[in-house]
Design a protein around this motif. Sequence first.
Motif, short mmCIF file in Angstrom:
data_model
loop_
_atom_site.label_atom_id
_atom_site.label_comp_id
_atom_site.label_asym_id
_atom_site.label_seq_id
_atom_site.Cartn_x
_atom_site.Cartn_y
_atom_site.Cartn_z
N PRO A 55 0.84 -1.21 0.00
CA PRO A 55 0.00 0.00 0.00
C PRO A 55 0.87 1.25 0.00
O PRO A 55 1.90 1.28 0.67
CB PRO A 55 -0.80 -0.11 1.30
CG PRO A 55 -0.13 -1.14 2.14
CD PRO A 55 0.84 -1.91 1.30
N GLY A 57 0.56 5.57 0.27
CA GLY A 57 -0.22 6.80 0.41
C GLY A 57 0.48 7.89 -0.39
O GLY A 57 0.43 7.93 -1.61
N GLY A 58 1.20 8.78 0.31
CA GLY A 58 1.96 9.81 -0.39
C GLY A 58 3.33 9.30 -0.83
O GLY A 58 4.05 9.99 -1.56
N GLY A 59 3.73 8.14 -0.35
CA GLY A 59 5.03 7.57 -0.73
C GLY A 59 6.20 8.29 -0.09
O GLY A 59 7.33 8.16 -0.54
N THR A 60 5.98 9.04 0.99
CA THR A 60 7.06 9.83 1.59
C THR A 60 7.81 9.08 2.69
O THR A 60 8.85 9.54 3.14
CB THR A 60 6.50 11.13 2.20
OG1 THR A 60 5.55 10.78 3.21
CG2 THR A 60 5.84 12.01 1.17
N LYS A 61 7.27 7.93 3.14
CA LYS A 61 7.93 7.17 4.22
C LYS A 61 8.16 5.72 3.82
O LYS A 61 8.23 4.84 4.67
CB LYS A 61 7.09 7.23 5.51
CG LYS A 61 7.21 8.54 6.24
CD LYS A 61 8.53 8.65 7.00
CE LYS A 61 8.83 10.08 7.39
NZ LYS A 61 10.22 10.30 7.77
N ARG A 117 -2.92 15.29 16.17
CA ARG A 117 -1.53 14.88 16.42
C ARG A 117 -0.84 14.40 15.16
O ARG A 117 0.28 13.92 15.22
CB ARG A 117 -1.52 13.80 17.50
CG ARG A 117 -1.72 14.44 18.85
CD ARG A 117 -1.38 13.51 19.98
NE ARG A 117 -1.49 14.24 21.23
CZ ARG A 117 -1.62 13.67 22.40
NH1 ARG A 117 -1.63 12.37 22.50
NH2 ARG A 117 -1.69 14.40 23.49
N ARG A 122 4.63 16.32 5.34
CA ARG A 122 5.17 16.51 4.00
C ARG A 122 4.04 16.56 2.98
O ARG A 122 3.00 15.92 3.17
CB ARG A 122 6.08 15.34 3.66
CG ARG A 122 7.19 15.16 4.66
CD ARG A 122 8.35 14.47 4.03
NE ARG A 122 9.00 15.34 3.07
CZ ARG A 122 9.81 16.34 3.40
NH1 ARG A 122 10.05 16.60 4.65
NH2 ARG A 122 10.38 17.06 2.48
N THR A 126 -0.43 11.06 3.61
CA THR A 126 -1.83 10.72 3.84
C THR A 126 -2.08 10.24 5.28
O THR A 126 -1.14 9.82 5.96
CB THR A 126 -2.26 9.59 2.89
OG1 THR A 126 -1.42 8.45 3.17
CG2 THR A 126 -2.14 9.98 1.43
C1 LIG Z 1 2.74 13.59 14.03
C2 LIG Z 1 3.56 13.56 12.77
C3 LIG Z 1 4.57 14.49 12.60
C4 LIG Z 1 5.40 14.45 11.51
N1 LIG Z 1 6.42 15.33 11.41
C5 LIG Z 1 7.22 15.30 10.34
C6 LIG Z 1 8.33 16.19 10.20
O1 LIG Z 1 8.61 16.97 11.09
N2 LIG Z 1 9.06 16.14 9.07
C7 LIG Z 1 8.77 15.26 8.08
O2 LIG Z 1 9.43 15.27 7.06
N3 LIG Z 1 7.77 14.38 8.19
C8 LIG Z 1 7.00 14.37 9.30
N4 LIG Z 1 5.98 13.47 9.42
C9 LIG Z 1 5.91 12.37 8.47
C10 LIG Z 1 5.06 12.66 7.28
O3 LIG Z 1 3.83 13.12 7.56
C11 LIG Z 1 5.05 11.35 6.50
O4 LIG Z 1 5.42 11.76 5.27
C12 LIG Z 1 3.78 10.54 6.60
O5 LIG Z 1 3.61 10.08 7.91
C13 LIG Z 1 3.78 9.35 5.67
O6 LIG Z 1 2.64 9.43 4.88
P1 LIG Z 1 2.56 8.83 3.42
O7 LIG Z 1 1.14 8.86 3.01
O8 LIG Z 1 3.54 9.46 2.52
O9 LIG Z 1 3.01 7.30 3.71
P2 LIG Z 1 3.68 6.31 2.67
O10 LIG Z 1 5.13 6.65 2.53
O11 LIG Z 1 2.87 6.19 1.47
O12 LIG Z 1 3.55 4.96 3.50
C14 LIG Z 1 4.25 4.78 4.71
C15 LIG Z 1 4.16 3.28 5.08
O13 LIG Z 1 2.82 2.93 5.35
C16 LIG Z 1 2.31 1.96 4.41
N5 LIG Z 1 0.96 2.44 4.06
C17 LIG Z 1 0.63 3.56 3.37
N6 LIG Z 1 -0.71 3.72 3.36
C18 LIG Z 1 -1.23 2.68 4.04
C19 LIG Z 1 -2.54 2.28 4.40
N7 LIG Z 1 -3.62 2.98 4.04
N8 LIG Z 1 -2.71 1.12 5.10
C20 LIG Z 1 -1.64 0.40 5.48
N9 LIG Z 1 -0.37 0.72 5.19
C21 LIG Z 1 -0.17 1.85 4.49
C22 LIG Z 1 3.30 1.95 3.27
O14 LIG Z 1 3.38 0.68 2.66
C23 LIG Z 1 4.59 2.34 3.97
O15 LIG Z 1 5.20 1.23 4.58
C24 LIG Z 1 5.17 13.48 10.52
C25 LIG Z 1 4.12 12.55 10.66
C26 LIG Z 1 3.33 12.57 11.79
C27 LIG Z 1 2.24 11.53 11.93
#
Ligand SMILES: Cc1cc2nc3c(=O)[nH]c(=O)nc-3n(C[C@H](O)[C@H](O)[C@H](O)COP(=O)(O)OP(=O)(O)OC[C@H]3O[C@@H](n4cnc5c(N)ncnc54)[C@H](O)[C@@H]3O)c2cc1C
Length: 397
Positions: A55, A57-61, A117, A122, A126
């Motif tokens: 899965p 979402g934004g692909g940032t982690k 929270r 980024r 998502t």
């Molecule tokens: C409280 C908080 C503070 C933050 N502070 C910062 C900061 O200071 N600086 C910073 O750069 N970032 C910060 N972030 C991180 C940033 O928001 C991330 O980029 C974000 O958490 C990842 O979202 P994404 O949709 O890109 O995840 P993705 O990179 O798409 O996915 C992350 C992981 O989750 C899995 N995944 C994705 N969607 C789902 C789903 N629906 N169900 C199950 N698994 C899934 C993926 O396979 C992957 O392993 C913070 C996040 C939080 C929660």
Amino acid sequence: MGDRFEAIVGEAHVERPPSAVLCGARVEALVRPANAVELAACLRAASESHLAVVPVGGGTKLGIGNPLAAQSCVRLELGRLCERAELDANEGIAELDAGVSLAELSARAAALGKVTRFGAARAGATVGGAIAADPLALESSSDVRLRDDLLGVEVALANGDVTRAGGRVVKNVTGFDLVRLYCGSLGTLAVITRAVVRLRAAPERVAFARARFASLSEALTACARQAVKSTPSAMVVVSTGDGAEVWSRFAGRDAGVETQLARALGDRTDAAGWEALRSELGPPPRGVSRVQLGARPSDVSLLCRLLEQAGGAGAVRLVLPLVGSAVGRVADDALPGLVTATDAAGASLTLERDAHAGPPPCDAFGAPPPALELMRSLKARFDPGRVLAPGRFVGGI
Ligand SMILES: Cc1cc2nc3c(=O)[nH]c(=O)nc-3n(C[C@H](O)[C@H](O)[C@H](O)COP(=O)(O)OP(=O)(O)OC[C@H]3O[C@@H](n4cnc5c(N)ncnc54)[C@H](O)[C@@H]3O)c2cc1C
């Protein structure tokens, strides 16, 4: 197989990129379901074809976790799951589809005088990705975690069933606490389709102070002394090369924040510098591996020593003393030694790796934890066919 996904989500929402790679595996198909029903049908189809699913979402982690234990995979993009984003200021909750962007959530919460929270995030990140990755945040402290404000989730399981855990109220605990199990599980147990999170009143005022020190150890000592004088909601120690800076964040009622600022380390400063620190927790630069060590808040000096022993004087980038976390950069050849030393010290380790850095020379979560067998049996119950991001979690689960 591609045809099967097209029948579920429509031809326009399936791509077969010729040379795409995700978490070390070839991407056989990129599929974008529109809702939980389509998503569940995709998982059922992938299970029946023994095809790994990641899965996104934004692909940032995606840099957190081990490489996928599969040659090829389906990239399940969740950005279209964003129809429902209901914020109820009176109830103090938000019910959100997994693909809702954190930027939209924080803007809509702010318009109601609320915060979540999920914090600032980024671009593109998502709700589902943030829950599944449960990353470290600048605003984290040992008692401020995203999972504590996650009231309920809806998930799609590997067999295509859609189930719910938790609910819309805080006191809703019967049976096992599956909500927190999904939080941080990197999509290896289920795909999150919807979440209910708590909204909190926006603080009357947020303010910052910054102090400079000649060395990291002086800065950490000052933080420990400071703890008895003021109570910042968050603290960050940044290594600057020629010394270190301590940043404190205060949030709450105007008068209280003013009192705290008067007792804070250093001088008042604006939010811009704090915001700039966020990039240290963003995706690592090209080819770089970020290491996050964790222990009790009283052990952060030990964590810094471990990073410096493995990576030299400039290895520490950032310390979160209220969380008990130190974040740094260590070369690949020193990582196995760092894993051994971290394990011996009873600390935890998490790697976040840029996709161009290749597979890590050690498990992305360090030495196997004592609960590994229990975690393996949970994975086997949730995902017996090993379809959901196999290999990505602790110990290659
Ligand atoms: C409280 C908080 C503070 C933050 N502070 C910062 C900061 O200071 N600086 C910073 O750069 N970032 C910060 N972030 C991180 C940033 O928001 C991330 O980029 C974000 O958490 C990842 O979202 P994404 O949709 O890109 O995840 P993705 O990179 O798409 O996915 C992350 C992981 O989750 C899995 N995944 C994705 N969607 C789902 C789903 N629906 N169900 C199950 N698994 C899934 C993926 O396979 C992957 O392993 C913070 C996040 C939080 C929660």
